[in-house]
Design a protein around this motif. Structure first.
Motif, PDB file in Angstrom:
ATOM      1  N   PRO A  30      11.337  51.886  55.611  1.00  0.00           N
ATOM      2  CA  PRO A  30      10.570  52.047  55.936  1.00  0.00           C
ATOM      3  C   PRO A  30       9.591  51.503  58.038  1.00  0.00           C
ATOM      4  N   HIS A  31       9.619  50.798  57.981  1.00  0.00           N
ATOM      5  CA  HIS A  31       8.632  49.915  59.450  1.00  0.00           C
ATOM      6  C   HIS A  31      10.043  49.513  60.221  1.00  0.00           C
ATOM      7  N   LEU A  32      11.336  48.895  59.808  1.00  0.00           N
ATOM      8  CA  LEU A  32      12.228  49.026  61.261  1.00  0.00           C
ATOM      9  C   LEU A  32      12.963  50.726  61.321  1.00  0.00           C
ATOM     10  N   ALA A  33      12.703  51.487  60.353  1.00  0.00           N
ATOM     11  CA  ALA A  33      13.405  52.896  60.633  1.00  0.00           C
ATOM     12  C   ALA A  33      12.158  53.442  62.253  1.00  0.00           C
ATOM     13  N   TYR A  34      10.977  52.905  61.311  1.00  0.00           N
ATOM     14  CA  TYR A  34       9.077  53.871  62.404  1.00  0.00           C
ATOM     15  C   TYR A  34      10.095  52.653  63.997  1.00  0.00           C
ATOM     16  N   TRP A  35      10.325  51.163  64.031  1.00  0.00           N
ATOM     17  CA  TRP A  35      11.158  50.828  64.611  1.00  0.00           C
ATOM     18  C   TRP A  35      12.275  51.060  65.869  1.00  0.00           C
ATOM     19  N   HIS A  36      12.991  51.185  64.791  1.00  0.00           N
ATOM     20  CA  HIS A  36      14.001  51.979  65.666  1.00  0.00           C
ATOM     21  C   HIS A  36      13.837  53.532  66.501  1.00  0.00           C
ATOM     22  N   PRO A  50      17.846  51.516  60.027  1.00  0.00           N
ATOM     23  CA  PRO A  50      17.241  50.473  58.975  1.00  0.00           C
ATOM     24  C   PRO A  50      16.743  51.381  57.275  1.00  0.00           C
ATOM     25  N   ASP A  51      17.060  50.632  56.226  1.00  0.00           N
ATOM     26  CA  ASP A  51      16.332  51.331  55.373  1.00  0.00           C
ATOM     27  C   ASP A  51      15.394  51.482  55.102  1.00  0.00           C
TER      28      ASP A  51
END
Length: 296
Positions: free
Chosen positions: A158-164, A155-156
């Protein structure tokens, strides 16, 4: 286990540094399993049973798989419990729809638990970069849940990229952990019962509700563990049982060392520090049920 491992940069990782880092990342990853936002997102597809919601969220990355695949990869769920919801869940929502719903739910959950300021902070962007760097050293071989999630786009936000990234690291470790449980000759319910006996696993109440086992099956597993000398008459771990659980975690650490060695000691320390900040904030916001963990 040796007292330390060496990263490619030459800096030694302290004992269990990778495990500690994983634990804080996995804790934040896991918040969406207990979030009302997940159920709300899937409600529009007619998926309302908590177990069906869980299976749709976590199995979606593998495509429209059947109950055998889900039971095998999730490992500690009762097959009949899975089969009551899979593959029926895919007739309500496609895996692609379920995966998109999962990401929307995670977005809502993290914003609610962490607050907009922390979600948009430089620390979140830094943590995302570190966690994604660690995943560069994960391997797909014999790791089906990790491999499925590794095929998803990052995901673009940052918080979703961290979760991913936390999801990838969780499933990478989890796939290895299943191999270790097999080698230890612990079936799914025995693995749960022995973990609960450490005081760090789910209570039997939550096991029954979320994994599908019942009291009779739990008691039978406890008896099998007693027969192996792993639990005593009170259901507590014996010396041999405690040693086995310790060995299981250490062997899981060994199989999961690559991403943390790749990140290096300083990166692991910083990622753990940031992850501790995030999960601490989420816990204060009531991310998990109060009676989730323990022996009772």
């Amino acid at each position: 286990m040796t007292s330390s491992t060496t990263s490619p940069a030459g800096s030694a990782l302290p004992p269990r540094a990778g495990r500690r880092c994983h634990n804080v990342l996995n804790s934040l990853h896991s918040t969406h399993y207990f979030s009302p936002d997940s159920a709300q997102e899937l409600k529009e597809y007619g998926i309302t049973h908590p177990a069906a919601v869980n299976f749709a969220l976590r199995a979606a990355a593998m495509g429209p798989v059947g109950p055998g695949t889900v039971a095998a990869t999730f490992y500690n769920y009762k097959y009949e419990f899975v089969a009551a919801h899979v593959p029926a869940v895919w007739r309500s929502a496609t895996p692609e729809q379920a995966g998109a719903a999962r990401l929307r739910a995670v977005d809502t959950t993290l914003r609610r638990l962490l607050g907009e300021e922390l979600v948009a902070s430089p620390e979140m962007a830094e943590a995302a970069g570190l966690a994604l760097r660690a995943t560069e050293a994960c391997g797909r071989g014999a790791r089906p849940l990790y491999a499925a999630h590794a095929d998803l786009p990052v995901p673009d936000a940052p918080h979703l990229a961290y979760w991913h990234a936390a999801t990838l690291l969780r499933e990478h470790r989890g796939d290895g952990h299943v191999s270790v449980l097999l080698d230890a000759e612990l079936d799914g319910v025995e693995a749960l019962a022995s973990h609960t006996a450490t005081g760090k696993g789910m209570t039997p109440k939550w096991v029954f509700a979320t994994r599908g086992w019942n009291q009779e099956e739990w008691d039978a597993a406890v008896e099998r563990l007693r027969g192996r000398g792993l639990l005593d008459g009170e259901g507590e771990l014996t010396e041999a049982g405690a040693a086995l659980r310790r060995d299981i975690e250490e062997e899981t650490d060994r199989l999961d060392r690559a991403p943390y060695e790749h990140l290096g000691a300083e990166g692991v320390e910083r990622l753990t520090e940031l992850g501790t900040l995030f999960i601490g904030t989420a816990l204060q916001a009531g991310a998990f049920p109060a009676n989730l963990l323990g022996k009772g």
